[in-house]
Design a protein around this motif. Structure first.
Motif, PDB file in Angstrom:
ATOM      1  N   GLN A 311       0.834  -1.218   0.000  1.00  0.00           N
ATOM      2  CA  GLN A 311       0.000   0.000   0.000  1.00  0.00           C
ATOM      3  C   GLN A 311       0.860   1.257   0.000  1.00  0.00           C
ATOM      4  O   GLN A 311       0.522   2.257   0.633  1.00  0.00           O
ATOM      5  CB  GLN A 311      -0.960  -0.002   1.197  1.00  0.00           C
ATOM      6  N   LYS A 317      -0.398   0.824  -6.172  1.00  0.00           N
ATOM      7  CA  LYS A 317      -1.545   1.158  -5.323  1.00  0.00           C
ATOM      8  C   LYS A 317      -2.659   1.803  -6.145  1.00  0.00           C
ATOM      9  O   LYS A 317      -3.847   1.566  -5.889  1.00  0.00           O
ATOM     10  CB  LYS A 317      -1.122   2.085  -4.198  1.00  0.00           C
ATOM     11  N   TRP A 320      -4.504  -0.970  -7.835  1.00  0.00           N
ATOM     12  CA  TRP A 320      -5.299  -1.733  -6.869  1.00  0.00           C
ATOM     13  C   TRP A 320      -6.524  -0.939  -6.404  1.00  0.00           C
ATOM     14  O   TRP A 320      -7.614  -1.498  -6.286  1.00  0.00           O
ATOM     15  CB  TRP A 320      -4.421  -2.108  -5.685  1.00  0.00           C
ATOM     16  N   ASP A 321      -6.346   0.347  -6.153  1.00  0.00           N
ATOM     17  CA  ASP A 321      -7.483   1.175  -5.720  1.00  0.00           C
ATOM     18  C   ASP A 321      -8.550   1.272  -6.811  1.00  0.00           C
ATOM     19  O   ASP A 321      -9.752   1.224  -6.515  1.00  0.00           O
ATOM     20  CB  ASP A 321      -6.998   2.577  -5.338  1.00  0.00           C
ATOM     21  N   GLU A 322      -8.139   1.398  -8.058  1.00  0.00           N
ATOM     22  CA  GLU A 322      -9.107   1.450  -9.145  1.00  0.00           C
ATOM     23  C   GLU A 322      -9.830   0.122  -9.311  1.00  0.00           C
ATOM     24  O   GLU A 322     -11.025   0.083  -9.614  1.00  0.00           O
ATOM     25  CB  GLU A 322      -8.419   1.844 -10.456  1.00  0.00           C
ATOM     26  N   PHE A 323      -9.107  -0.966  -9.076  1.00  0.00           N
ATOM     27  CA  PHE A 323      -9.749  -2.282  -9.140  1.00  0.00           C
ATOM     28  C   PHE A 323     -10.786  -2.435  -8.030  1.00  0.00           C
ATOM     29  O   PHE A 323     -11.876  -2.990  -8.241  1.00  0.00           O
ATOM     30  CB  PHE A 323      -8.681  -3.376  -9.034  1.00  0.00           C
ATOM     31  N   GLN A 324     -10.451  -1.943  -6.836  1.00  0.00           N
ATOM     32  CA  GLN A 324     -11.393  -2.018  -5.727  1.00  0.00           C
ATOM     33  C   GLN A 324     -12.551  -1.035  -5.914  1.00  0.00           C
ATOM     34  O   GLN A 324     -13.660  -1.281  -5.424  1.00  0.00           O
ATOM     35  CB  GLN A 324     -10.667  -1.711  -4.408  1.00  0.00           C
ATOM     36  N   ASN A 325     -12.318   0.052  -6.616  1.00  0.00           N
ATOM     37  CA  ASN A 325     -13.359   1.064  -6.813  1.00  0.00           C
ATOM     38  C   ASN A 325     -14.505   0.515  -7.643  1.00  0.00           C
ATOM     39  O   ASN A 325     -15.680   0.637  -7.277  1.00  0.00           O
ATOM     40  CB  ASN A 325     -12.745   2.300  -7.475  1.00  0.00           C
ATOM     41  N   GLY A 326     -14.182  -0.066  -8.783  1.00  0.00           N
ATOM     42  CA  GLY A 326     -15.205  -0.711  -9.602  1.00  0.00           C
ATOM     43  C   GLY A 326     -16.155   0.239 -10.292  1.00  0.00           C
ATOM     44  O   GLY A 326     -17.295  -0.143 -10.585  1.00  0.00           O
ATOM     45  N   SER A 330     -13.080   2.786 -14.127  1.00  0.00           N
ATOM     46  CA  SER A 330     -11.935   2.131 -13.483  1.00  0.00           C
ATOM     47  C   SER A 330     -11.126   1.300 -14.469  1.00  0.00           C
ATOM     48  O   SER A 330      -9.885   1.341 -14.467  1.00  0.00           O
ATOM     49  CB  SER A 330     -12.420   1.247 -12.336  1.00  0.00           C
TER      50      SER A 330
END
Length: 365
Positions: A311, A317, A320-326, A330
């Motif tokens: 992180q 990061k 990863w944040d864009e993947f988690q954002n959805g 993204s």
């Protein structure tokens, strides 16, 4: 008055002679003998006249030759990129994902422009924050200054990733070069560390990360360290995964030094430091830079995975944040980040290759 007249006596024709019962004209025979020479002379004069009248051949300009080579070297890559973009644009709408159709080149480019706009807006907000804070401090309504706490933008994360890989690469070089020099100069030391190198070299950064995280967390206990823990963790993981190419190439380059050169050093009674700086390093520098080039490429690849799990606020990061954002944007943002990661890796490799060629040209022994 006397008048002088020229003697205009007629010239008698060449007498005809008889030889072996054949009568022939002596002047005609002489003309027949001179005819081939006259014909050859006429041909030479005609050729010389044509050569003088013909224009001189054009000398190709060196600039035109260079431009032609440059055009040929650029044409194939440009055509390949255009073909890839066309194939991507044609096939992207047919690929379905959990967030909709796969973004095409236009959508990805639009998100790149949007990310640049976010960086500009963040800089303006940051400037306004510090201007307002300075005004409050000057008015006496605020006692101390605070840092801007806005989220990092995409370009800020690119800079962080470059700083992280630079620190990890420098640490890897500092560790790998001395060990490689010692391994190349001492067959016994080389035999001792070779099994360890072969075991450690293929270890994944995902395996190193938990170990490094626990060690760094136990070492850095300050509430406000000079370097963030996540930054240090990512840099050390990059170091552990990228030092092996430099170490191996340094050892190979040092071991391949001409023995006569080392014998000359013994004859001159050079010390250890002088032998390293005047004989060993100049001879092995091309190998060292080849290893550094490979190490930098490995470090850049490892960095993304390290930043994802540690992180650390970098490109890993961001992905990863864009993947988690959805969100609907993204996937296009992730694809733009992938393109940027590839371009930066390419530029870093070109930079190291340029340094390698420069060193190989100027430090050959």
């Amino acid at each position: 008055m006397a008048t002088v007249f020229a003697d205009h006596r007629p010239v008698a024709p060449a007498p005809k002679q008889t030889e072996n019962g054949v009568t022939y004209d002596q002047g005609a025979a002489r003309a027949t003998e001179l005819e081939p020479a006259a014909t050859s002379l006429a041909q030479e004069l005609a050729t010389a006249s044509e050569t003088k009248s013909a224009p001189a051949p054009a000398v190709p300009s060196p600039w035109a030759d260079k431009l032609g080579k440059l055009g040929k070297s650029l044409l194939a890559p440009v055509l390949g990129i255009l073909a890839f973009l066309g194939l991507w644009a044609a096939l992207a709408p047919t690929v379905d994902t959990s967030l909709g159709a796969l973004p095409g080149p236009v959508e990805v480019a639009e998100q790149g422009v949007a990310l640049f706009g976010e960086w500009q807006a963040s800089n303006e907000a940051k400037a306004e924050f510090y201007a307002a804070q300075d005004a409050r401090i000057a008015a006496g309504t605020q006692a101390m200054a605070f840092d801007y706490a806005g989220p990092p933008t995409f370009l800020d994360q690119v800079v962080t990733s470059l700083e992280t890989v630079a620190l990890g690469f420098v640490l890897a070089t500092v560790v790998a070069v001395p060990i490689g020099l010692a391994a190349g100069l001492s067959p016994l030391f080389n035999a001792a560390i070779n099994p360890l190198i072969q075991i450690m070299k293929p270890v994944s950064p995902l395996a190193w990360l938990p170990i490094v995280t626990m060690v760094v967390s136990a070492t850095i206990t300050s509430a406000d360290p000079m370097l963030a823990k996540s930054f240090v963790i990512s840099a050390i993981v990059v170091t552990l995964c990228s030092l092996w190419p430099t170490l191996i190439n340094t050892a190979v380059g040092t071991a391949s030094i001409d023995k006569d050169l080392l014998n000359v050093g013994r004859v001159l009674k050079l010390g250890t430091f002088q032998k390293l700086t005047k004989l060993v390093l100049p001879s092995s520098l091309p190998y060292i830079f080849t290893g550094m080039r490979l190490s930098l490429g490995v470090g850049w690849m490892v960095l993304i995975a390290a930043e994802m799990l540690a992180q650390n606020p970098g490109l890993g990061k961001f992905v990863w944040d864009e993947f988690q954002n959805g969100s609907s944007q993204s996937l296009a943002r992730i694809m733009f980040a992938v393109i940027v990661i590839g371009l930066i890796g390419f530029l870093l490799d070109r930079l190291m290759m340029t340094l390698q060629n420069l060193v190989s040209r100027n430090h050959a022994v």
